[in-house]
Design an enzyme around this catalytic site. Structure first.
Site, short mmCIF file in Angstrom:
data_model
loop_
_atom_site.label_atom_id
_atom_site.label_comp_id
_atom_site.label_asym_id
_atom_site.label_seq_id
_atom_site.Cartn_x
_atom_site.Cartn_y
_atom_site.Cartn_z
N GLY A 90 9.55 11.80 3.99
CA GLY A 90 9.31 13.23 4.13
C GLY A 90 8.95 13.97 2.86
N THR B 175 13.19 -4.80 2.11
CA THR B 175 13.22 -3.86 3.23
C THR B 175 14.24 -4.34 4.24
OG1 THR B 175 10.92 -3.26 2.87
CG2 THR B 175 11.80 -2.85 5.07
N ARG C 158 6.56 2.02 18.21
CA ARG C 158 5.56 3.01 17.75
C ARG C 158 4.68 3.44 18.92
NH1 ARG C 158 5.06 0.93 12.12
NH2 ARG C 158 7.24 0.67 11.57
N GLY D 102 5.27 7.69 0.42
CA GLY D 102 4.49 6.82 1.28
C GLY D 102 3.21 7.51 1.72
N ARG D 103 3.33 8.35 2.74
CA ARG D 103 2.12 8.98 3.28
C ARG D 103 1.38 9.79 2.23
NH1 ARG D 103 5.84 9.11 7.25
NH2 ARG D 103 5.35 8.18 9.27
N ASP E 228 13.26 8.12 -0.05
CA ASP E 228 11.94 8.38 0.51
C ASP E 228 12.10 8.92 1.92
OD1 ASP E 228 11.79 6.39 2.60
OD2 ASP E 228 10.77 4.96 1.29
N LYS F 246 16.02 -1.33 0.44
CA LYS F 246 15.21 -0.23 1.02
C LYS F 246 15.52 -0.05 2.49
CE LYS F 246 10.38 1.20 1.76
NZ LYS F 246 10.24 1.24 3.22
N GLY G 107 1.93 -1.01 4.18
CA GLY G 107 1.04 -2.11 4.54
C GLY G 107 -0.24 -1.60 5.18
N HIS H 191 12.27 4.85 6.55
CA HIS H 191 10.96 4.22 6.73
C HIS H 191 9.92 5.26 7.16
CE1 HIS H 191 9.84 -0.24 7.13
NE2 HIS H 191 8.69 0.35 7.41
C1 LIG Z 1 1.12 3.32 7.02
C2 LIG Z 1 2.48 2.92 6.56
C3 LIG Z 1 2.78 1.57 6.40
C4 LIG Z 1 4.04 1.18 5.96
N1 LIG Z 1 4.31 -0.15 5.75
C5 LIG Z 1 5.52 -0.52 5.23
C6 LIG Z 1 5.80 -1.87 4.92
O1 LIG Z 1 4.98 -2.75 5.12
N2 LIG Z 1 7.03 -2.17 4.42
C7 LIG Z 1 7.96 -1.20 4.17
O2 LIG Z 1 9.06 -1.51 3.69
N3 LIG Z 1 7.71 0.09 4.43
C8 LIG Z 1 6.52 0.46 4.94
N4 LIG Z 1 6.27 1.78 5.20
C9 LIG Z 1 7.30 2.79 4.89
C10 LIG Z 1 7.14 3.30 3.46
O3 LIG Z 1 7.41 2.30 2.51
C11 LIG Z 1 8.08 4.49 3.19
O4 LIG Z 1 9.40 4.12 3.48
C12 LIG Z 1 7.70 5.72 4.00
O5 LIG Z 1 6.30 5.86 4.09
C13 LIG Z 1 8.30 6.94 3.35
O6 LIG Z 1 8.08 8.09 4.11
P1 LIG Z 1 6.86 9.10 3.86
O7 LIG Z 1 5.65 8.45 4.41
O8 LIG Z 1 7.27 10.31 4.63
O9 LIG Z 1 6.76 9.34 2.38
C14 LIG Z 1 5.02 2.18 5.68
C15 LIG Z 1 4.70 3.53 5.84
C16 LIG Z 1 3.45 3.90 6.27
C17 LIG Z 1 3.14 5.37 6.41
#
Ligand SMILES: Cc1cc2nc3c(=O)[nH]c(=O)nc-3n(C[C@H](O)[C@H](O)[C@H](O)COP(=O)(O)O)c2cc1C
Length: 360
Positions: A287, A163, A172, A308-309, A285, A230, A89, A254
């Site tokens: 890492g 989710t 956080r 994600g990141r 997901d 998720k 998001g 997450h």
């Molecule tokens: C900036 C940011 C916002 C996120 N927002 C959501 C979200 O709105 N809903 C959700 O299910 N996961 C959210 N996530 C988690 C990601 O979907 C995912 O599970 C996670 O980024 C995976 O880890 P990684 O960043 O190490 O790849 C968010 C992650 C980040 C970094």
């Protein structure tokens, strides 16, 4: 004129770490903090990366593999690479066209997006930008579930991603300490003012009613779409998700943003794969930063990974081009390792191709 990594529009990024560095240069400090940080003391965040260092790939010299096939499919969605982009998001914080750019990059690469509920753009806007890639709509198990799911279906998506690990936002610390309060417009692409409480207001006020598996079973059964659970980190939760009708499991903490300390996704993956025993696909997901990480996750039983990141770094570094280069570099790295490990296709990236790193 030659381009350099500092010329974002068409930077010739040659390694994923170059994209990460460019993203951090481009983002204001508090936005970079929001992206990079985790919950609590960030033990889960660190554990996600450490888990990948405990495994090695077993090379297979002289295998004769020259052109490995990285294609696969998840829930009937064809993928050129076993990678989907995560629903993150606040995407407009990283680039003005946020998930529109992510989906366009996925469409160009033959991969797919999981489009977030609390994104800057609506499900319909992302689908219009890149119908081939906007295949999975993410939502929260919350009062507005039915109407949100209906909008996802109407916009032409193939599946839902629910989710299940976020009845309340993780604690956080870094975002609290930076007083991070962006314009709510970045979360509001899917907010409709139809009288039902909307997700951004309720999360903001921390009054979300926490659901049970029973309630999700009923709500999901009313939708005419397969759904991914998720945020699964235990075999019990995987069993409950399958019992609730999930069509796939996403092993995830997450990205270290919810429970801290929690297990690294990769550490719990083999046990969950054993429990699931092929009944539904298992994704992972949290890492994943390199093609080697993709290889290890597949070898330990994941059918595909979610980034994600990594996708957000591409977006922040150079918009659609940056996400596209991210996926291209992941592909190149995975293909290189598949040749060196002698694995001609994705199903052959099996447990026998990896081993525990020998203790020091
Ligand atoms: C900036 C940011 C916002 C996120 N927002 C959501 C979200 O709105 N809903 C959700 O299910 N996961 C959210 N996530 C988690 C990601 O979907 C995912 O599970 C996670 O980024 C995976 O880890 P990684 O960043 O190490 O790849 C968010 C992650 C980040 C970094």
């Amino acid at each position: 004129m030659t381009s350099t990594p500092t010329d974002p529009a068409n930077a010739d990024f040659l390694a994923l770490e170059e994209i990460h560095a460019a993203a951090l240069r481009a983002l204001p400090a508090e936005v970079a903090g929001y992206l990079e940080s985790g919950a609590g003391t960030e033990q889960t965040l660190r554990a996600n990366r450490e888990a990948f260092t405990r495994w090695v790939i077993r090379p297979r010299p002289m295998s004769g593999v020259t052109a490995p096939d990285t294609s696969t499919q998840v829930l009937g969605i064809p993928l050129s690479l076993p990678v989907l982009t995560a629903p993150f998001g606040g995407d407009g914080l990283f680039a003005p066209d946020g998930h529109l750019a992510v989906a366009r990059a996925n469409a160009a690469c033959g991969t797919a997006s999981i489009v977030p509920e609390v994104g800057t753009f609506s499900y319909a806007e992302v689908a219009a930008a890149a119908p081939a890639a906007a295949r999975i709509g993410q939502l929260h198990p919350y009062e507005s579930f039915d109407s949100v799911a209906k909008r996802i279906r109407a916009a032409g998506y193939t599946a839902l991603c629910v989710t299940v690990d976020c009845p309340v936002m993780g604690f956080r610390v870094r975002s609290r300490m930076s007083r991070f309060r962006p314009d709510p417009v970045v979360w509001s692409g899917n907010v409709v003012h139809d009288g039902t409480p909307n997700i951004t207001e309720t999360y903001g006020n921390r009054i979300v009613q926490s659901w049970t598996w029973d309630r999700l079973t009923e709500a999901a059964a009313r939708q005419d779409l397969p759904w991914i659970a998720k945020g699964i980190l235990t075999s019990e939760a995987a069993e409950q998700a399958i019992g609730a009708g999930a069509s796939a499991i996403l092993v995830s903490n997450h990205g270290g943003r919810q429970v801290d300390p929690a297990a690294a996704s990769l550490d719990v993956l083999p046990g969950i794969v054993e429990t699931v025993a092929g009944r539904v696909p298992v994704l992972l997901d949290s890492g994943v930063r390199t093609g080697a990480d993709v290889f290890l996750a597949l070898a330990l039983g994941a059918d595909a990974v979610v980034i994600g990141r990594l996708a957000a770094y591409g977006l922040a570094a150079a918009g659609e081009h940056g996400v596209r280069r991210t996926i291209e570099l992941l592909t190149e790295e995975l293909r290189t390792l598949m040749i060196l490990a002698g694995t001609p296709d994705i199903p052959s990236v099996a447990p026998a191709t990896v081993a525990r790193r020998a203790p020091l």
